[in-house]
Write a protein that holds these residues in place. Structure first.
Motif, mmCIF file in Angstrom:
data_model
loop_
_atom_site.group_PDB
_atom_site.id
_atom_site.type_symbol
_atom_site.label_atom_id
_atom_site.label_comp_id
_atom_site.label_asym_id
_atom_site.label_seq_id
_atom_site.Cartn_x
_atom_site.Cartn_y
_atom_site.Cartn_z
ATOM 1 N N PHE A 1 0.829 -1.201 0.000
ATOM 2 C CA PHE A 1 0.000 0.000 0.000
ATOM 3 C C PHE A 1 0.864 1.252 0.000
ATOM 4 N N ALA A 2 1.998 1.177 0.713
ATOM 5 C CA ALA A 2 2.884 2.336 0.836
ATOM 6 C C ALA A 2 3.930 2.406 -0.268
ATOM 7 N N SER A 3 3.922 1.447 -1.181
ATOM 8 C CA SER A 3 4.877 1.414 -2.296
ATOM 9 C C SER A 3 6.318 1.343 -1.798
ATOM 10 N N SER A 4 6.604 0.312 -1.021
ATOM 11 C CA SER A 4 7.945 0.125 -0.461
ATOM 12 C C SER A 4 8.668 -1.027 -1.146
ATOM 13 N N PRO A 5 9.974 -0.851 -1.445
ATOM 14 C CA PRO A 5 10.752 -1.931 -2.051
ATOM 15 C C PRO A 5 11.269 -2.902 -0.993
ATOM 16 N N VAL A 6 10.513 -3.941 -0.732
ATOM 17 C CA VAL A 6 10.856 -4.951 0.273
ATOM 18 C C VAL A 6 11.034 -6.296 -0.421
ATOM 19 N N LEU A 7 12.117 -6.978 -0.101
ATOM 20 C CA LEU A 7 12.350 -8.337 -0.578
ATOM 21 C C LEU A 7 12.143 -9.295 0.581
ATOM 22 N N LEU A 8 11.162 -10.173 0.452
ATOM 23 C CA LEU A 8 10.949 -11.230 1.434
ATOM 24 C C LEU A 8 11.594 -12.505 0.917
#
Length: 551
Positions: free
Chosen positions: A90-97
């Motif tokens: 929703f916040a447009s964050s670049p996260v790699l899980l």
């Protein structure tokens, strides 16, 4: 040296500049965590719940502007991340899980292998731009590099990598570190504006006598704060921000008119504007008063995501481009206006500044005398480069998001999806990315949803000042219930623990606060403490907040 698939992942993470990984360790991800720690270039922050992993990584990404990484186990561990990944999406964050999967030979067979989750990738795909299930250990390093580009290009989004257990320990050739770094350093693609549309947009901006800029979170994600300020100066235009756009312009700058769009005085001001430039925004529900704001018909909408342009308000000129490139291009095309137009714009800017002053006065009245003094204490003492994290709680909504000035990009984080409870984990993620203290505004109900991450903050010696506003339940829901006639109780009156005792047991510095004077002395002391502090604020001892819903 013998290397395995986990070593390849660790080498790739280092190559793309990752310096911190958030994790809940498991037998199903230990090879990856062991490889990261063996190399020694990345710090591993242990969280207490996988949702906290995702929230912390999200906040770390928002603070740094770079890829942030979480490592969890498959099945129930990955399922636990979904709330945090939803917020990151929703916040447009670049996260790699990075998560595990059952051994390749058992994948898809439905035999009840421990943590088996055949539809895990499908579940993740609802909140990730791309999900990869690894099929070869030889490709793991390149896959990490590619997923980083996917996550960070255009409008950022989370991505995920499933690594079967056998591939984590499979022998692979030693990674070529220099080649990985060279590949990682290839600049990310930024969308350039179409020259014809840029000309159209510049002509429309040049016609304005009463201009206004609406700056959203996309300005910050693009690193375009300098370009925004330069264009605002060239155009002689006041800058209004969304909540996510706070920090796109120094809120103490004379061109800033705050994030007060839904207040009546600012609505009236918007109705006088003849041209708007909206940058890096999708005009969400709350910042637009449920899309009831009088946005000018002469709207230039600049965004890197073409799907959001015109979605909520029709654009006279659509400009699909990276915010930094688009703003720089418009500035280059704008010339100084004729004297009579410059005079009109100057008068309009002054009107905007006066309107912002009226809006601030209204918010100050809503805060009441005690909360107003507390907000002033935070504004006066909080380091300018420290991050302010606002959970979904009434004090944050009334004054934290509006009265505490944000003067630098990437120093304001809130629950963008309006979910309650991510604050403690977000503060952990922000604090591990900043050299200054992070300040968290949190309610007692939301704090209970993420209280375990206080232990993570203590263990990692994160410099966080937790301002815990305790009203014995979900105060916001009480207000909404009263607005709708009341009487339901709805489970929002909570039996809460002695937060002073709990935080002390965790090992945090702790203080009780019953008034603005006590708050100031304890807040200053907290900023001098090298580690987390919890300030338990008894809202019953403060003059009540006076917010009117819809403002």
């Amino acid at each position: 040296m013998t290397c395995n698939g986990s070593d390849a992942i660790a080498a790739a993470l280092e190559a793309v500049g990752v310096d911190t990984v958030f994790s809940v360790p498991s037998a199903h991800n230990l090879p990856i965590l062991d490889a990261i720690e063996r190399r020694g270039g990345i710090r591993v922050i242990g969280c207490r719940h996988e949702q906290g992993v995702a929230h912390a990584a999200d906040a770390h990404a928002r603070t740094t502007g770079a890829l942030a990484v979480g490592v969890v186990s498959g099945g129930p561990g990955t399922a636990n991340t979904m709330g945090g990944l939803y917020e990151a999406h929703f916040a447009s964050s670049p996260v790699l899980l990075i998560t595990s999967q059952v051994e390749s030979s058992h994948l898809g067979r439905g035999r009840g292998y421990v943590h088996e989750a055949e539809s895990q990738a499908a579940m993740l795909s609802t909140v990730c731009r791309e999900v990869v299930t690894a099929t070869s250990a030889d490709d793991l390093a390149e896959t990490v590099l590619r997923l980083r580009r996917v996550a960070c290009t255009g409008r950022p989004r989370p991505v995920a990598l499933e690594v079967p257990l056998d591939l984590q320990t499979a022998i692979v050739p030693p990674p070529d570190a220099a080649a990985l770094v060279a590949s990682a350093r290839v600049p990310l693609r930024r969308g350039a504006p179409d020259a014809g549309r840029l000309d159209d947009a510049a002509r429309l901006l040049a016609s304005a006598e009463r201009p206004v800029i609406w700056a959203g979170g996309g300005v910050i994600r693009s690193g375009a704060a300098d370009e925004l300020l330069e264009l605002a100066r060239r155009w002689h235009a006041p800058v209004l921000t969304s909540r996510e756009g706070r920090g796109a312009i120094n809120e103490l700058d004379g061109l800033s008119i705050g994030s007060y769009a839904t207040l009546r005085s600012m609505r009236d001001f918007l109705a006088t504007c003849d041209v708007m430039l909206a940058v890096g925004t999708r005009f969400q529900m709350y910042p637009t008063a449920q899309w009831q704001l009088p946005i000018p018909e002469a709207l230039v909408h600049l965004d890197t995501d073409p799907t959001v342009i015109g979605r909520s308000y029709p654009a006279a000129v659509s400009l699909c481009a990276d915010a930094r490139l688009g703003l720089a291009g418009l500035t280059d095309l704008l010339s100084e206006p004729p004297p009579e137009v410059a005079t009109s714009r100057s008068g309009h800017l002054k009107a905007g500044q006066e309107t912002a002053g009226v809006a601030r006065d209204l918010v100050a009245q809503q805060a009441g005398p005690d909360h107003l003094r507390i907000s002033a204490t935070i504004a006066r003492h909080r380091p300018a480069d420290g991050v302010l994290v606002c959970d979904a709680t009434v004090p944050a909504y009334v004054w934290g998001d509006r009265l505490v000035p944000i003067v630098e990009p990437r120093t304001s984080i809130r629950s963008a999806a309006a979910g309650i409870g991510p604050g403690m984990a977000m503060a952990l993620g922000a604090a591990t990315a900043s050299s200054s203290h992070t300040v968290l505004l949190q309610g007692d109900g939301g704090f209970m949803l993420g209280i375990a991450e206080l232990a993570s903050a203590v263990q990692s010696n994160a410099r966080i000042v937790v301002c815990l506003f305790d009203d014995g339940g979900y105060g916001m829901l009480r207000d909404i219930d009263a607005l709708n006639g009341g009487g339901s109780n709805g489970g929002f009156d909570l039996s809460t623990p002695d937060f002073f005792a709990v935080a002390t047991a965790f090992g945090a510095r702790t203080a009780r606060v019953a008034g603005p004077d006590e708050f100031e002395s304890e807040f200053v002391a907290a900023l001098a403490h090298d580690g987390p502090t919890l300030l338990h604020v008894d809202m019953g001892a403060l003059a009540p907040l006076r917010r009117t819903w819809g403002t």
